[in-house]
Design a protein around this motif. Structure first.
Motif, mmCIF file in Angstrom:
data_model
loop_
_atom_site.group_PDB
_atom_site.id
_atom_site.type_symbol
_atom_site.label_atom_id
_atom_site.label_comp_id
_atom_site.label_asym_id
_atom_site.label_seq_id
_atom_site.Cartn_x
_atom_site.Cartn_y
_atom_site.Cartn_z
ATOM 1 N N LEU A 48 0.836 -1.208 0.000
ATOM 2 C CA LEU A 48 0.000 0.000 0.000
ATOM 3 C C LEU A 48 0.868 1.255 0.000
ATOM 4 C CD1 LEU A 48 -2.784 -1.090 2.534
ATOM 5 C CD2 LEU A 48 -3.006 -0.853 0.056
ATOM 6 N N PHE A 49 1.957 1.215 0.743
ATOM 7 C CA PHE A 49 2.885 2.345 0.797
ATOM 8 C C PHE A 49 3.418 2.670 -0.596
ATOM 9 C CE2 PHE A 49 7.280 3.849 1.099
ATOM 10 C CZ PHE A 49 7.139 4.971 1.905
ATOM 11 N N LEU A 50 3.700 1.625 -1.368
ATOM 12 C CA LEU A 50 4.291 1.819 -2.689
ATOM 13 C C LEU A 50 3.268 2.236 -3.748
ATOM 14 C CD1 LEU A 50 6.728 -1.255 -2.799
ATOM 15 C CD2 LEU A 50 7.328 1.155 -2.458
ATOM 16 N N HIS A 51 1.996 1.942 -3.529
ATOM 17 C CA HIS A 51 0.987 2.160 -4.561
ATOM 18 C C HIS A 51 0.083 3.367 -4.325
ATOM 19 C CE1 HIS A 51 2.094 -1.947 -5.754
ATOM 20 N NE2 HIS A 51 1.506 -1.697 -6.909
ATOM 21 N N TYR A 52 0.062 3.897 -3.110
ATOM 22 C CA TYR A 52 -0.876 4.982 -2.800
ATOM 23 C C TYR A 52 -0.161 6.124 -2.084
ATOM 24 C CZ TYR A 52 -4.486 1.696 -4.129
ATOM 25 O OH TYR A 52 -5.270 0.809 -4.846
ATOM 26 N N PRO A 53 -0.668 7.356 -2.248
ATOM 27 C CA PRO A 53 -0.056 8.518 -1.587
ATOM 28 C C PRO A 53 -0.045 8.342 -0.071
ATOM 29 C CG PRO A 53 -1.641 9.212 -3.259
ATOM 30 C CD PRO A 53 -1.820 7.737 -3.099
ATOM 31 N N ILE A 54 0.977 8.912 0.570
ATOM 32 C CA ILE A 54 1.141 8.771 2.009
ATOM 33 C C ILE A 54 0.711 10.060 2.716
ATOM 34 C CG2 ILE A 54 2.775 8.296 3.875
ATOM 35 C CD1 ILE A 54 2.256 5.957 2.008
ATOM 36 N N THR A 55 -0.069 9.903 3.771
ATOM 37 C CA THR A 55 -0.421 11.005 4.660
ATOM 38 C C THR A 55 0.064 10.620 6.053
ATOM 39 O OG1 THR A 55 -2.583 10.059 5.184
ATOM 40 C CG2 THR A 55 -2.465 11.554 3.279
ATOM 41 N N PRO A 56 0.088 11.556 7.009
ATOM 42 C CA PRO A 56 0.517 11.176 8.374
ATOM 43 C C PRO A 56 -0.235 9.987 8.956
ATOM 44 C CG PRO A 56 0.529 13.552 8.154
ATOM 45 C CD PRO A 56 -0.068 13.024 6.879
ATOM 46 N N PRO A 57 -1.580 9.934 8.868
ATOM 47 C CA PRO A 57 -2.266 8.761 9.437
ATOM 48 C C PRO A 57 -1.902 7.452 8.741
ATOM 49 C CG PRO A 57 -3.810 10.573 9.161
ATOM 50 C CD PRO A 57 -2.552 10.970 8.438
ATOM 51 N N SER A 58 -1.873 7.450 7.403
ATOM 52 C CA SER A 58 -1.592 6.187 6.702
ATOM 53 C C SER A 58 -0.155 5.739 6.957
ATOM 54 C CB SER A 58 -1.840 6.335 5.196
ATOM 55 O OG SER A 58 -0.934 7.242 4.592
ATOM 56 N N GLY A 59 0.787 6.671 6.892
ATOM 57 C CA GLY A 59 2.174 6.306 7.135
ATOM 58 C C GLY A 59 2.392 5.777 8.545
ATOM 59 N N TRP A 60 1.697 6.380 9.509
ATOM 60 C CA TRP A 60 1.845 5.960 10.901
ATOM 61 C C TRP A 60 1.238 4.577 11.116
ATOM 62 C CZ3 TRP A 60 5.224 6.703 14.197
ATOM 63 C CH2 TRP A 60 5.030 6.593 15.568
ATOM 64 N N ILE A 61 0.089 4.328 10.500
ATOM 65 C CA ILE A 61 -0.542 3.005 10.592
ATOM 66 C C ILE A 61 0.356 1.939 9.984
ATOM 67 C CG2 ILE A 61 -2.429 1.599 9.653
ATOM 68 C CD1 ILE A 61 -4.292 3.976 10.137
ATOM 69 N N TYR A 62 0.946 2.221 8.816
ATOM 70 C CA TYR A 62 1.861 1.258 8.189
ATOM 71 C C TYR A 62 3.058 0.985 9.096
ATOM 72 C CZ TYR A 62 -0.641 2.638 3.883
ATOM 73 O OH TYR A 62 -1.597 2.915 2.937
#
Length: 260
Positions: A48-62
């Motif tokens: 998901l990190f490689l295929h979709y834009p990163i925001t603070p919430p998504s990056g932190w969840i990953y």
């Protein structure tokens, strides 16, 4: 957009689980599925990190998911590497007989993949986030996650030390295990509720709660507490321990006072 993420993730998981199934056949031990459980979520996070834009919430969840999955997979690998196949998988191997291969694929690896897909909903919801910023939900979710990480990692370490010195029939009743019969499972549940809370304010955030609800149900009612405790149904010491100690949620009052 979420539908696209859900379909893509389902495909990635099926490929991953199929490869792990082939590894299990080669090694002749299906408990490889347990070792690779955490690794599967790392695969989802990275993809998901490689295929979709990163925001603070998504990056932190990953990031939180990767820390959890990495620690768990390493712990299980180190615990199992010099042992026989887990007793639950050995029982299925004997029970399924000539149907073992296809039932293993469907009832262990594909089924596990289905649960992996459901539990990873917070990651998948986060993947479609475009405007999320640092907020109070991230702080609250991280605190819950940290509580869970403590209970799982410390509980696992205490159990590992106890297993190295225990006598036959003896059960662990010290450390965190004095306040919960399964502090490591409680920790895992907390961690998933933590990432669920982080995803909650995002678009479609309520869908993310499918993840923590699924893992709570699995560990409390299906493959966690019930399956493991059947092993001790004829152990008098465990039955006495069971009467005075909660299954999952720790007795925090006793933890505060130091009494039991």
């Amino acid at each position: 957009m979420l539908g696209q993420v859900l379909l893509q993730t389902a495909a990635w998981i099926l490929i991953f689980q199929s490869v792990i199934f082939l590894v299990a056949l080669f090694l002749k031990r299906n408990d490889v599925a347990d070792v690779c459980w955490g690794a599967g979520f790392i695969m989802i996070a990275i993809t998901l990190f490689l295929h979709y834009p990163i925001t603070p919430p998504s990056g932190w969840i990953y990031a939180l998911t990767t820390i959890w999955g990495g620690r768990l997979s390493i712990h299980l690998f180190m615990r199992n590497k010099n042992k026989q196949e887990d007793f639950r998988y050995r029982a299925w191997r004997e029970e399924w007989g000539k149907d073992f291969i296809w039932r293993s694929y469907l009832q262990v690896f594909v089924l596990q993949g289905c649960f992996m897909w459901l539990i990873s909903f917070p990651l998948q919801v986060a993947a479609i986030d475009k405007q999320g910023t640092w907020n109070g939900w991230m702080v609250a979710g991280t605190l819950v996650w940290l509580i869970g990480f403590y209970f799982q990692s410390v509980g696992d370490a205490q159990l590992q030390r106890f297993a190295a010195i225990k006598q036959p029939g003896e059960i662990i009743q010290t450390g965190l295990w004095k306040y919960s019969r399964h502090p490591n499972y409680f920790g895992e549940i907390c961690m998933w509720w933590g990432v669920g809370l982080i995803a909650l304010p995002l678009t479609g955030g309520w869908v993310a709660l499918i993840g923590p609800l699924t893992i709570t149900w699995l560990l409390a009612k299906v493959s966690g507490v019930p399956m493991l405790e059947r092993k001790y149904k004829d152990n008098p010491a465990y039955q006495a321990y069971k009467k005075r100690t909660p299954a999952l949620f720790p007795d925090f009052r006793s933890m505060m006072t130091g009494k039991k």
